[in-house]
Enzyme design. Structure first.
Site, PDB file in Angstrom:
ATOM      1  N   LEU A 226       0.829  -1.124  -0.019  1.00 27.16           N
ATOM      2  CA  LEU A 226       0.125  -0.120   0.000  1.00 27.16           C
ATOM      3  C   LEU A 226       0.899   1.302   0.026  1.00 27.16           C
ATOM      4  CD1 LEU A 226      -2.758   1.164   0.141  1.00 27.16           C
ATOM      5  CD2 LEU A 226      -2.799   0.788   2.654  1.00 27.16           C
TER       6      LEU A 226
ATOM      7  N   THR B 276       2.531   1.775  -3.530  1.00 22.86           N
ATOM      8  CA  THR B 276       1.483   2.126  -4.326  1.00 22.86           C
ATOM      9  C   THR B 276       0.949   3.662  -4.028  1.00 22.86           C
ATOM     10  OG1 THR B 276       0.095   0.048  -4.397  1.00 22.86           O
ATOM     11  CG2 THR B 276      -1.153   2.070  -5.053  1.00 22.86           C
ATOM     12  N   GLU B 277       0.920   4.144  -2.803  1.00 21.33           N
ATOM     13  CA  GLU B 277       0.764   5.445  -2.635  1.00 21.33           C
ATOM     14  C   GLU B 277       1.816   6.149  -2.667  1.00 21.33           C
ATOM     15  OE1 GLU B 277      -2.352   6.752  -1.772  1.00 21.33           O
ATOM     16  OE2 GLU B 277      -3.532   4.481  -1.918  1.00 21.33           O
ATOM     17  N   SER B 278       3.135   6.170  -2.378  1.00 24.90           N
ATOM     18  CA  SER B 278       4.007   6.975  -2.201  1.00 24.90           C
ATOM     19  C   SER B 278       5.451   6.490  -2.702  1.00 24.90           C
ATOM     20  CB  SER B 278       4.142   7.710  -0.779  1.00 24.90           C
ATOM     21  OG  SER B 278       4.732   6.718   0.007  1.00 24.90           O
TER      22      SER B 278
ATOM     23  N   CYS C 107       1.813  11.658  -6.705  1.00 27.96           N
ATOM     24  CA  CYS C 107       2.577  12.043  -5.692  1.00 27.96           C
ATOM     25  C   CYS C 107       3.756  12.838  -6.263  1.00 27.96           C
ATOM     26  CB  CYS C 107       3.243  11.060  -5.015  1.00 27.96           C
ATOM     27  SG  CYS C 107       1.865  10.083  -3.868  1.00 27.96           S
TER      28      CYS C 107
END
Length: 187
Positions: free
Chosen positions: A81, A84-86, A184
């Site tokens: 996660l 994926t996010e950052s 991002c």
């Protein structure tokens, strides 16, 4: 131990020793497995240009593991996660205003911090990896309880629980929700 034969006492002693041996082996195996998982997380972090030194990577690995254990998440799921996010950029900021490793919006972070009785010192609190991971793991847990399904919880994490609920009320398949890119950027 009157009334118990010598053979029965021997078997009880043997059973206690066997139990102790099995317990110690299981504990040793669990520690070894935990070390393997922590090392795997550390290896994943090293693949990204996170700007973290060895101590920082180890700290984040430990935080991911402890928060995963706290909520019953798979530590490698939280790792994925974060990727994926950052991509492990602790200063990541999305075009929607989500911040840090797990890309938490400030309003959500503030509410979660209040609920968890954690110090909230404004938006920059989300750039602290320990705080961000703790809040992100808590948020995923809340979403999983709300939607009763890990896949839906992950959809809600990505798209927002209100948007997902709206889609579900409309009878739409969550897979049809247009993908939201994390967008991002280093700040």
């Amino acid at each position: 131990m009157k009334g118990i034969s010598a053979e029965s006492r021997y078997m009880m002693k043997l059973d206690k020793q066997t139990f102790r041996d099995l317990y110690l082996k299981a504990r040793f195996d669990a520690i070894r497995q935990e070390r393997r998982i922590r090392n795997r997380i550390h290896e994943v972090i090293r693949k990204y240009n996170s700007g973290l030194d060895r101590k920082g990577m180890r700290s984040i690995s430990n935080r991911i593991f402890s928060e995963s254990r706290k909520y019953g998440h798979d530590p490698l799921l939280l790792t994925a996660l974060i990727v994926t996010e950052s991509s492990f950029n602790q200063k990541a900021k999305s075009h929607k205003g989500a911040l840090g490793l797990m890309q938490i919006r400030p309003a959500t972070g503030s509410a979660l911090a209040t609920e968890a009785q954690m110090a909230w010192k404004g938006n920059f609190t989300l750039f602290n990896p320990d705080t961000n991971i703790a809040l992100g793991a808590m948020y995923l847990d809340k979403l999983q309880k709300r939607f009763q399904d890990l896949d839906l919880a992950l959809e809600a994490y990505n798209h927002g629980p209100s948007r997902l609920s709206r889609y579900l009320r409309q009878g739409k398949n969550p897979k049809s929700i247009p993908a939201r890119s994390s967008g991002c950027m280093a700040s």
